[in-house]
Design a protein around this motif. Structure first.
Motif, PDB file in Angstrom:
ATOM      1  N   GLU A 130       0.898  -1.273   0.137  1.00  0.00           N
ATOM      2  CA  GLU A 130      -0.083  -0.076   0.083  1.00  0.00           C
ATOM      3  C   GLU A 130       0.840   1.059   0.083  1.00  0.00           C
ATOM      4  N   LYS A 131       0.680   2.057  -0.977  1.00  0.00           N
ATOM      5  CA  LYS A 131       1.682   3.175  -1.115  1.00  0.00           C
ATOM      6  C   LYS A 131       0.948   4.356  -0.288  1.00  0.00           C
ATOM      7  N   VAL A 132       1.328   4.871   0.617  1.00  0.00           N
ATOM      8  CA  VAL A 132       1.009   5.784   1.325  1.00  0.00           C
ATOM      9  C   VAL A 132       1.394   7.288   0.878  1.00  0.00           C
ATOM     10  N   LYS A 133       0.350   7.883   0.540  1.00  0.00           N
ATOM     11  CA  LYS A 133       0.591   9.187   0.060  1.00  0.00           C
ATOM     12  C   LYS A 133       1.219  10.031   1.071  1.00  0.00           C
ATOM     13  N   VAL A 134       2.290  10.792   0.971  1.00  0.00           N
ATOM     14  CA  VAL A 134       3.001  11.638   1.887  1.00  0.00           C
ATOM     15  C   VAL A 134       2.845  13.012   1.509  1.00  0.00           C
TER      16      VAL A 134
END
Length: 141
Positions: A130-134
């Motif tokens: 899961e790519k966490v948006k930073v």
């Protein structure tokens, strides 16, 4: 007078003639062929096992997280000819074990296996990252 040396050379010849004949099957000590494929979502292991059934396989993950594939088959055929009272037996036994070190990105809880048309197929799905948006506001000092 020369000493005479006596040898029984006919014994090995008889056995060689018997066991080196083309009609005598030779033992095959080769391991089954294995293919490993990778896609974006999974790895796939294919093992050639003609004539093997689902019950002949044991596929599991060991304590270290490695994939263990075991294959064992025992067959016994008996044929009796009523006219000559000759009993013929053929034994067939094959055993194979392979340990595969799995990559870190394999989801070990979702591994599945099936046998179809003489091929064992083991599907090793990859973990979904899961790519966490930073995204955040940066204060200017």
């Amino acid at each position: 007078m020369m000493p005479m040396m006596r040898t029984n050379n006919w014994i090995p010849t008889v056995f060689n003639d018997l066991f080196d004949a083309d009609f005598m099957p030779k033992a095959n000590a080769t391991a089954p062929a294995i293919n490993v494929k990778e896609s974006d979502k999974a790895y796939t292991v294919e093992l050639a096992a003609p004539g093997m059934k689902k019950e002949d396989f044991n596929v599991h993950i060991n304590d270290e997280g490695n994939l263990i594939i075991k294959m064992e088959s025992k067959q016994e055929h008996k044929e009796e000819d009523k006219n000559t009272r000759y009993l013929r037996r053929e034994f067939s036994y094959s055993k194979y074990e392979q340990t595969l070190i799995l990559p870190d990105d394999v989801n070990k809880e979702q591994i599945s296996a099936k046998v179809e048309n003489g091929v064992l197929t083991v599907d090793l799905p990859k973990l979904v990252e899961e790519k966490v948006k930073v995204s955040r506001q940066i204060d200017i000092a």
